[in-house]
Design a protein around this motif. Sequence first.
Motif, PDB file in Angstrom:
ATOM      1  N   GLU A 122       0.829  -1.213   0.000  1.00  0.00           N
ATOM      2  CA  GLU A 122       0.000   0.000   0.000  1.00  0.00           C
ATOM      3  C   GLU A 122       0.867   1.269   0.000  1.00  0.00           C
ATOM      4  OE1 GLU A 122      -3.299   2.059  -0.491  1.00  0.00           O
ATOM      5  OE2 GLU A 122      -3.117  -0.121  -0.687  1.00  0.00           O
ATOM      6  N   LYS A 123       1.930   1.258   0.823  1.00  0.00           N
ATOM      7  CA  LYS A 123       2.842   2.406   0.894  1.00  0.00           C
ATOM      8  C   LYS A 123       3.545   2.608  -0.452  1.00  0.00           C
ATOM      9  CE  LYS A 123       5.695   4.029   4.756  1.00  0.00           C
ATOM     10  NZ  LYS A 123       6.392   3.592   5.974  1.00  0.00           N
ATOM     11  N   GLY A 124       3.862   1.479  -1.095  1.00  0.00           N
ATOM     12  CA  GLY A 124       4.523   1.521  -2.410  1.00  0.00           C
ATOM     13  C   GLY A 124       3.621   2.141  -3.458  1.00  0.00           C
ATOM     14  N   LYS A 125       2.328   1.922  -3.347  1.00  0.00           N
ATOM     15  CA  LYS A 125       1.370   2.474  -4.326  1.00  0.00           C
ATOM     16  C   LYS A 125       1.414   4.003  -4.318  1.00  0.00           C
ATOM     17  CE  LYS A 125      -3.499   2.801  -5.315  1.00  0.00           C
ATOM     18  NZ  LYS A 125      -4.850   2.371  -5.028  1.00  0.00           N
ATOM     19  N   LYS A 126       1.404   4.570  -3.112  1.00  0.00           N
ATOM     20  CA  LYS A 126       1.428   6.043  -2.995  1.00  0.00           C
ATOM     21  C   LYS A 126       2.727   6.590  -3.572  1.00  0.00           C
ATOM     22  CE  LYS A 126      -1.529   6.722   0.986  1.00  0.00           C
ATOM     23  NZ  LYS A 126      -1.442   6.072   2.267  1.00  0.00           N
ATOM     24  N   ILE A 127       3.820   5.886  -3.287  1.00  0.00           N
ATOM     25  CA  ILE A 127       5.133   6.322  -3.785  1.00  0.00           C
ATOM     26  C   ILE A 127       5.130   6.280  -5.313  1.00  0.00           C
ATOM     27  CG2 ILE A 127       7.595   5.689  -3.883  1.00  0.00           C
ATOM     28  CD1 ILE A 127       7.281   4.702  -0.945  1.00  0.00           C
ATOM     29  N   ASN A 128       4.669   5.172  -5.878  1.00  0.00           N
ATOM     30  CA  ASN A 128       4.641   5.049  -7.344  1.00  0.00           C
ATOM     31  C   ASN A 128       3.785   6.136  -7.989  1.00  0.00           C
ATOM     32  OD1 ASN A 128       6.410   2.970  -7.932  1.00  0.00           O
ATOM     33  ND2 ASN A 128       4.881   1.367  -7.654  1.00  0.00           N
ATOM     34  N   LEU A 129       2.648   6.443  -7.376  1.00  0.00           N
ATOM     35  CA  LEU A 129       1.773   7.469  -7.955  1.00  0.00           C
ATOM     36  C   LEU A 129       2.439   8.845  -7.927  1.00  0.00           C
ATOM     37  CD1 LEU A 129      -1.742   6.383  -6.595  1.00  0.00           C
ATOM     38  CD2 LEU A 129      -1.000   6.387  -8.983  1.00  0.00           C
ATOM     39  N   LYS A 172       3.921  14.350  -4.603  1.00  0.00           N
ATOM     40  CA  LYS A 172       4.407  14.659  -5.949  1.00  0.00           C
ATOM     41  C   LYS A 172       5.116  16.014  -6.040  1.00  0.00           C
ATOM     42  CE  LYS A 172       2.719  17.224  -9.392  1.00  0.00           C
ATOM     43  NZ  LYS A 172       1.653  18.039  -9.890  1.00  0.00           N
ATOM     44  N   GLU A 173       4.609  17.010  -5.278  1.00  0.00           N
ATOM     45  CA  GLU A 173       5.198  18.359  -5.378  1.00  0.00           C
ATOM     46  C   GLU A 173       6.675  18.336  -4.991  1.00  0.00           C
ATOM     47  OE1 GLU A 173       2.302  17.767  -3.923  1.00  0.00           O
ATOM     48  OE2 GLU A 173       1.004  18.675  -5.463  1.00  0.00           O
ATOM     49  N   LYS A 174       6.996  17.575  -3.935  1.00  0.00           N
ATOM     50  CA  LYS A 174       8.394  17.515  -3.473  1.00  0.00           C
ATOM     51  C   LYS A 174       9.277  16.851  -4.518  1.00  0.00           C
ATOM     52  CE  LYS A 174       8.862  19.547   0.373  1.00  0.00           C
ATOM     53  NZ  LYS A 174       9.640  20.754   0.394  1.00  0.00           N
ATOM     54  N   VAL A 175       8.731  15.840  -5.197  1.00  0.00           N
ATOM     55  CA  VAL A 175       9.495  15.141  -6.244  1.00  0.00           C
ATOM     56  C   VAL A 175       9.776  16.117  -7.387  1.00  0.00           C
ATOM     57  CG1 VAL A 175       9.525  13.192  -7.859  1.00  0.00           C
ATOM     58  CG2 VAL A 175       8.395  12.952  -5.627  1.00  0.00           C
ATOM     59  N   THR A 176       8.734  16.845  -7.780  1.00  0.00           N
ATOM     60  CA  THR A 176       8.878  17.803  -8.884  1.00  0.00           C
ATOM     61  C   THR A 176       9.865  18.908  -8.506  1.00  0.00           C
ATOM     62  OG1 THR A 176       6.571  17.363  -9.344  1.00  0.00           O
ATOM     63  CG2 THR A 176       7.548  19.172 -10.543  1.00  0.00           C
ATOM     64  N   GLU A 177       9.757  19.369  -7.267  1.00  0.00           N
ATOM     65  CA  GLU A 177      10.654  20.441  -6.793  1.00  0.00           C
ATOM     66  C   GLU A 177      12.116  19.960  -6.860  1.00  0.00           C
ATOM     67  OE1 GLU A 177      11.258  22.147  -2.424  1.00  0.00           O
ATOM     68  OE2 GLU A 177       9.155  22.137  -3.009  1.00  0.00           O
ATOM     69  N   TRP A 178      12.353  18.733  -6.352  1.00  0.00           N
ATOM     70  CA  TRP A 178      13.717  18.177  -6.351  1.00  0.00           C
ATOM     71  C   TRP A 178      14.232  18.090  -7.794  1.00  0.00           C
ATOM     72  CZ3 TRP A 178      17.121  14.646  -8.140  1.00  0.00           C
ATOM     73  CH2 TRP A 178      18.247  14.367  -7.379  1.00  0.00           C
ATOM     74  N   LEU A 179      13.388  17.595  -8.678  1.00  0.00           N
ATOM     75  CA  LEU A 179      13.807  17.402 -10.075  1.00  0.00           C
ATOM     76  C   LEU A 179      14.013  18.724 -10.799  1.00  0.00           C
ATOM     77  CD1 LEU A 179      11.610  14.300 -10.929  1.00  0.00           C
ATOM     78  CD2 LEU A 179      14.089  14.412 -11.243  1.00  0.00           C
ATOM     79  N   ASN A 180      13.176  19.717 -10.491  1.00  0.00           N
ATOM     80  CA  ASN A 180      13.338  21.021 -11.148  1.00  0.00           C
ATOM     81  C   ASN A 180      14.683  21.642 -10.794  1.00  0.00           C
ATOM     82  OD1 ASN A 180      11.198  21.492 -12.907  1.00  0.00           O
ATOM     83  ND2 ASN A 180       9.801  21.960 -11.225  1.00  0.00           N
ATOM     84  N   GLU A 181      15.095  21.493  -9.529  1.00  0.00           N
ATOM     85  CA  GLU A 181      16.409  22.014  -9.124  1.00  0.00           C
ATOM     86  C   GLU A 181      17.512  21.275  -9.869  1.00  0.00           C
ATOM     87  OE1 GLU A 181      15.397  23.280  -4.602  1.00  0.00           O
ATOM     88  OE2 GLU A 181      17.419  22.476  -4.971  1.00  0.00           O
ATOM     89  N   PHE A 182      17.352  19.967  -9.940  1.00  0.00           N
ATOM     90  CA  PHE A 182      18.335  19.104 -10.620  1.00  0.00           C
ATOM     91  C   PHE A 182      18.479  19.533 -12.088  1.00  0.00           C
ATOM     92  CE2 PHE A 182      19.547  15.266 -12.928  1.00  0.00           C
ATOM     93  CZ  PHE A 182      20.476  14.637 -12.107  1.00  0.00           C
ATOM     94  N   ILE A 183      17.352  19.841 -12.708  1.00  0.00           N
ATOM     95  CA  ILE A 183      17.354  20.236 -14.128  1.00  0.00           C
ATOM     96  C   ILE A 183      18.068  21.580 -14.311  1.00  0.00           C
ATOM     97  CG2 ILE A 183      15.785  21.031 -15.990  1.00  0.00           C
ATOM     98  CD1 ILE A 183      13.946  18.621 -15.119  1.00  0.00           C
ATOM     99  N   ILE A 184      17.855  22.498 -13.364  1.00  0.00           N
ATOM    100  CA  ILE A 184      18.558  23.784 -13.442  1.00  0.00           C
ATOM    101  C   ILE A 184      20.067  23.559 -13.309  1.00  0.00           C
ATOM    102  CG2 ILE A 184      18.923  26.019 -12.261  1.00  0.00           C
ATOM    103  CD1 ILE A 184      15.892  25.937 -11.581  1.00  0.00           C
ATOM    104  N   GLU A 185      20.448  22.693 -12.359  1.00  0.00           N
ATOM    105  CA  GLU A 185      21.888  22.409 -12.174  1.00  0.00           C
ATOM    106  C   GLU A 185      22.484  21.823 -13.461  1.00  0.00           C
ATOM    107  OE1 GLU A 185      20.944  21.224  -7.532  1.00  0.00           O
ATOM    108  OE2 GLU A 185      21.577  19.678  -8.928  1.00  0.00           O
ATOM    109  N   LEU A 186      21.735  20.921 -14.061  1.00  0.00           N
ATOM    110  CA  LEU A 186      22.185  20.278 -15.299  1.00  0.00           C
ATOM    111  C   LEU A 186      22.383  21.336 -16.401  1.00  0.00           C
ATOM    112  CD1 LEU A 186      22.611  17.862 -17.214  1.00  0.00           C
ATOM    113  CD2 LEU A 186      20.293  17.167 -16.777  1.00  0.00           C
TER     114      LEU A 186
END
Length: 359
Positions: A73-80, A301-315
């Motif tokens: 069940e916990k994995g489902k939320k993470i995957n989504l 999801k917002e935290k995932v997107t935030e982390w990735l957006n920073e990563f993309i700027i660094e890239l």
Amino acid sequence: MVNETSKRKLDHINACLENDVETRYKTTGFENIDLIHKASPKIDLEETNLETALFGKKLDAPIIICPMTGGHEKGKKINLALAEAAQDLNIGFCVGSQRAAIEDPMLEETYRVREVAPDTLLFGNLGMTQLNCGYGTEEAKKAMEMIDADGLGIHLNALQETIQPEGEANFRGSLNNFNEIISELGEPVYIKETGGGITGAIASEFVEIGADAIDVSGAGGTSWAGVEALREDSTTKLGEVFWDWGIPTSVSTAEVSDAVEVPVISSGGIRTGIDAVKAIALGADLVGIGLPLFRASIQGKEKVTEWLNEFIIELKIGMFLTGCSKLEELKSTSLHISGTTREWFISRNLDPEDFGGLV
Ligand SMILES: Cc1cc2nc3c(=O)[nH]c(=O)nc-3n(C[C@H](O)[C@H](O)[C@H](O)COP(=O)(O)O)c2cc1C
């Protein structure tokens, strides 16, 4: 009644959330690699273009969210959460090993993410050990159909199988079993490690029989020996002893990119956009990210997107400062390789000069 595989998934989730599960003394080797700074890059930061494609699907950045979970069940939320972020940013996503749902169809919904990620380049995931212990094309098809996947990742986790009490450390027949699936499935299939790295020779063997891509997943990030050592009911010191086992990600990335013509994904300890720039300069086509996104996904999801957006700027900044506006240009940019990473390169018959050399 929770099945054994599902219980194991929860143990892994908790171990990764509550502890430091990364290698302790070994590193990816990216810290010994410097990109050569261009004081006058001759491009506009706005021009940096991260677009790429994999298996015919266009991606806005060369990033795949590594397979991590499902089967609980916990994995489902993470995957989504991960899948929704992948959809928003138009990057790739792979669900975790689907063995739990092949064993118990009630768990299938913990992997299904198409509803929130209708356009995402989405991969299913199974272990090579499962192929060596009886799974075949039927299970591979089932895994793909279960989530309406665009392809399948087959993971190599020999290290983990030796350490987990219920492990099945049987890799005899891997090439034959993989060959059978590749020839019968007719969908893109890639091979990935899980933190131990892959040599050029082993990557070539899989590519020769049809692997469509290789994810090196080297050492320096999440340690699966470590995760197993931290499981509640762990009774041996094997996980402690093998905690830092593996080929550093930078070395495996260079070696595999040198050896094969198919797309190479660099994962295992990719933590910043600078790591990604270095991985691509060493020959990778894309990078994969696991643990940091797993942890972010717990907060949604917002935290995932935030982390990735920073990563993309660094890239993008890393590309700009090396004067590269396209990913292809990055592949021939100059690198300075020093220290133990340089020693690793030489011991693996990789000439540092071939990777941009010492400038
Ligand atoms: C919680 C967790 C679960 C994982 N489960 C799987 C899996 O089911 N299948 C797989 O191929 N890799 C699995 N991995 C390995 C990752 O896909 C990746 O190869 C590895 O974690 C290295 O990347 P990282 O250092 O960025 O975490 C898992 C990793 C984590 C952290």
